[in-house]
Motif scaffolding. Structure first.
Motif, PDB file in Angstrom:
ATOM      1  N   MET A   1     -18.654  67.058  -5.754  1.00 58.27           N
ATOM      2  CA  MET A   1     -18.030  65.887  -5.205  1.00 58.27           C
ATOM      3  C   MET A   1     -18.462  66.155  -3.720  1.00 58.27           C
ATOM      4  N   LEU A   2     -18.489  64.592  -3.148  1.00 59.22           N
ATOM      5  CA  LEU A   2     -19.037  64.697  -2.027  1.00 59.22           C
ATOM      6  C   LEU A   2     -18.017  63.954  -1.094  1.00 59.22           C
ATOM      7  N   LEU A   3     -17.778  63.992  -0.054  1.00 60.84           N
ATOM      8  CA  LEU A   3     -16.852  63.355   0.753  1.00 60.84           C
ATOM      9  C   LEU A   3     -17.743  62.276   1.627  1.00 60.84           C
ATOM     10  N   ILE A   4     -17.370  61.076   1.722  1.00 62.37           N
ATOM     11  CA  ILE A   4     -18.124  59.938   2.564  1.00 62.37           C
ATOM     12  C   ILE A   4     -17.024  59.771   3.707  1.00 62.37           C
ATOM     13  N   ARG A   5     -17.259  60.035   4.940  1.00 60.10           N
ATOM     14  CA  ARG A   5     -16.370  59.636   5.961  1.00 60.10           C
ATOM     15  C   ARG A   5     -16.276  58.277   6.468  1.00 60.10           C
ATOM     16  N   ASP A   6     -15.310  57.863   6.645  1.00 68.57           N
ATOM     17  CA  ASP A   6     -15.299  56.269   6.806  1.00 68.57           C
ATOM     18  C   ASP A   6     -16.207  55.418   6.305  1.00 68.57           C
ATOM     19  N   ARG A   7     -16.089  55.310   5.105  1.00 69.96           N
ATOM     20  CA  ARG A   7     -16.957  54.504   4.275  1.00 69.96           C
ATOM     21  C   ARG A   7     -16.814  53.118   4.707  1.00 69.96           C
ATOM     22  N   LYS A   8     -17.555  52.270   4.753  1.00 59.73           N
ATOM     23  CA  LYS A   8     -17.548  50.911   5.285  1.00 59.73           C
ATOM     24  C   LYS A   8     -16.782  50.139   4.624  1.00 59.73           C
ATOM     25  N   ASP A   9     -16.046  49.387   5.201  1.00 58.28           N
ATOM     26  CA  ASP A   9     -14.897  48.536   4.277  1.00 58.28           C
ATOM     27  C   ASP A   9     -14.582  47.570   5.337  1.00 58.28           C
ATOM     28  N   PRO A  10     -14.576  46.108   4.977  1.00 58.68           N
ATOM     29  CA  PRO A  10     -14.477  45.124   5.848  1.00 58.68           C
ATOM     30  C   PRO A  10     -13.031  44.860   6.259  1.00 58.68           C
ATOM     31  N   ARG A  11     -12.150  45.388   5.492  1.00 61.87           N
ATOM     32  CA  ARG A  11     -10.868  45.239   5.868  1.00 61.87           C
ATOM     33  C   ARG A  11     -10.283  46.481   6.766  1.00 61.87           C
ATOM     34  N   ARG A  12     -10.775  47.432   6.676  1.00 58.76           N
ATOM     35  CA  ARG A  12     -10.413  48.693   7.479  1.00 58.76           C
ATOM     36  C   ARG A  12     -11.621  49.397   8.277  1.00 58.76           C
ATOM     37  N   LYS A  13     -11.499  49.325   9.717  1.00 57.16           N
ATOM     38  CA  LYS A  13     -12.786  49.906  10.170  1.00 57.16           C
ATOM     39  C   LYS A  13     -12.675  51.578  10.295  1.00 57.16           C
ATOM     40  N   SER A  14     -11.855  52.350  10.025  1.00 57.55           N
ATOM     41  CA  SER A  14     -11.629  53.566  10.089  1.00 57.55           C
ATOM     42  C   SER A  14     -10.599  54.026   9.052  1.00 57.55           C
ATOM     43  N   GLY A  15     -10.579  55.492   8.893  1.00 57.86           N
ATOM     44  CA  GLY A  15      -9.628  56.149   7.809  1.00 57.86           C
ATOM     45  C   GLY A  15     -10.121  55.950   6.171  1.00 57.86           C
ATOM     46  N   ASN A  16     -11.260  55.395   6.112  1.00 58.64           N
ATOM     47  CA  ASN A  16     -11.864  54.979   4.936  1.00 58.64           C
ATOM     48  C   ASN A  16     -12.529  56.177   4.042  1.00 58.64           C
ATOM     49  N   ASN A  17     -12.158  57.562   4.346  1.00 62.96           N
ATOM     50  CA  ASN A  17     -12.669  58.636   3.649  1.00 62.96           C
ATOM     51  C   ASN A  17     -12.570  58.483   2.092  1.00 62.96           C
ATOM     52  N   GLN A  18     -13.730  58.798   1.136  1.00 64.07           N
ATOM     53  CA  GLN A  18     -13.558  58.654   0.050  1.00 64.07           C
ATOM     54  C   GLN A  18     -14.473  59.883  -0.516  1.00 64.07           C
ATOM     55  N   ARG A  19     -13.872  60.540  -1.677  1.00 63.59           N
ATOM     56  CA  ARG A  19     -14.513  61.618  -2.426  1.00 63.59           C
ATOM     57  C   ARG A  19     -15.569  60.758  -3.522  1.00 63.59           C
ATOM     58  N   ILE A  20     -16.632  61.083  -3.605  1.00 63.12           N
ATOM     59  CA  ILE A  20     -17.421  60.814  -4.838  1.00 63.12           C
ATOM     60  C   ILE A  20     -17.756  61.640  -5.763  1.00 63.12           C
ATOM     61  N   PRO A  21     -18.267  61.244  -7.138  1.00 63.35           N
ATOM     62  CA  PRO A  21     -18.888  62.532  -8.080  1.00 63.35           C
ATOM     63  C   PRO A  21     -20.061  62.475  -7.514  1.00 63.35           C
ATOM     64  N   LEU A  22     -21.073  63.482  -7.756  1.00 58.59           N
ATOM     65  CA  LEU A  22     -22.304  63.555  -7.616  1.00 58.59           C
ATOM     66  C   LEU A  22     -22.874  63.592  -9.261  1.00 58.59           C
ATOM     67  N   LEU A  23     -23.393  62.592  -9.533  1.00 58.12           N
ATOM     68  CA  LEU A  23     -23.840  62.248 -11.125  1.00 58.12           C
ATOM     69  C   LEU A  23     -25.411  62.919 -11.282  1.00 58.12           C
ATOM     70  N   ASP A  24     -25.584  63.530 -12.372  1.00 51.97           N
ATOM     71  CA  ASP A  24     -26.624  64.243 -13.052  1.00 51.97           C
ATOM     72  C   ASP A  24     -27.354  63.060 -13.748  1.00 51.97           C
ATOM     73  N   VAL A  25     -27.910  62.101 -13.546  1.00 49.64           N
ATOM     74  CA  VAL A  25     -28.664  61.058 -14.074  1.00 49.64           C
ATOM     75  C   VAL A  25     -30.104  60.965 -13.595  1.00 49.64           C
ATOM     76  N   THR A  26     -30.408  61.615 -12.747  1.00 51.34           N
ATOM     77  CA  THR A  26     -31.954  61.501 -12.216  1.00 51.34           C
ATOM     78  C   THR A  26     -32.692  62.559 -12.543  1.00 51.34           C
ATOM     79  N   GLY A  27     -32.163  63.713 -12.728  1.00 47.80           N
ATOM     80  CA  GLY A  27     -33.161  64.733 -13.111  1.00 47.80           C
ATOM     81  C   GLY A  27     -33.095  65.785 -11.732  1.00 47.80           C
TER      82      GLY A  27
END
Length: 127
Positions: free
Chosen positions: A1-27
């Motif tokens: 998992m990876l944490l993206i801090r303050d991911r861009k969101d047109p409705r909210r300028k801050s507090g948009n932290n999001q955890r995303i999975p790291l996918l194994d599709v590229t080799g």
């Protein structure tokens, strides 16, 4: 998992932290790349990719000019990546976790699947 801090969101300028999975599709082993990057910046708790977003955009545009690539924008890479995830057989729910789309209607407009790509996941599963 990876944490993206303050991911861009047109409705909210801050507090948009999001955890995303790291996918194994590229080799490539995404976790290994991140650990290697972390080792190079040290354990100071800083960002593993300490780049200014504007600098990345500037470098991308410079490379496009040098390579004489016209009408390619950095955001186009998101579109391409989204399509590749669908072609790899991921579901809408899984792709939205990676891309950050909260509305599946918006996600659909980034997706342009080739008809022949719909057969590939089934062939891969059968192999």
């Amino acid at each position: 998992m990876l944490l993206i801090r303050d991911r861009k969101d047109p409705r909210r300028k801050s507090g948009n932290n999001q955890r995303i999975p790291l996918l194994d599709v590229t080799g490539y082993d995404a976790c290994a790349i991140i650990e290697e990057q972390r080792a190079s910046v040290g354990e100071s708790g800083g960002r593993i990719f300490p780049f200014n977003g504007k600098s990345v955009g500037t470098a991308f545009r410079r490379q496009c000019r040098e390579l004489k690539i016209e009408d390619l924008h950095f955001h186009d890479l998101r579109h391409e990546g989204t399509s590749r995830l669908f072609e790899a057989g991921f579901s809408i729910e899984q792709v939205s976790l990676v891309t950050g789309h909260k509305d599946w209607k918006m996600l659909r407009r980034y997706t342009h699947l080739k008809p022949e790509a719909l057969h590939q996941p089934r062939v891969r599963r059968a192999a």
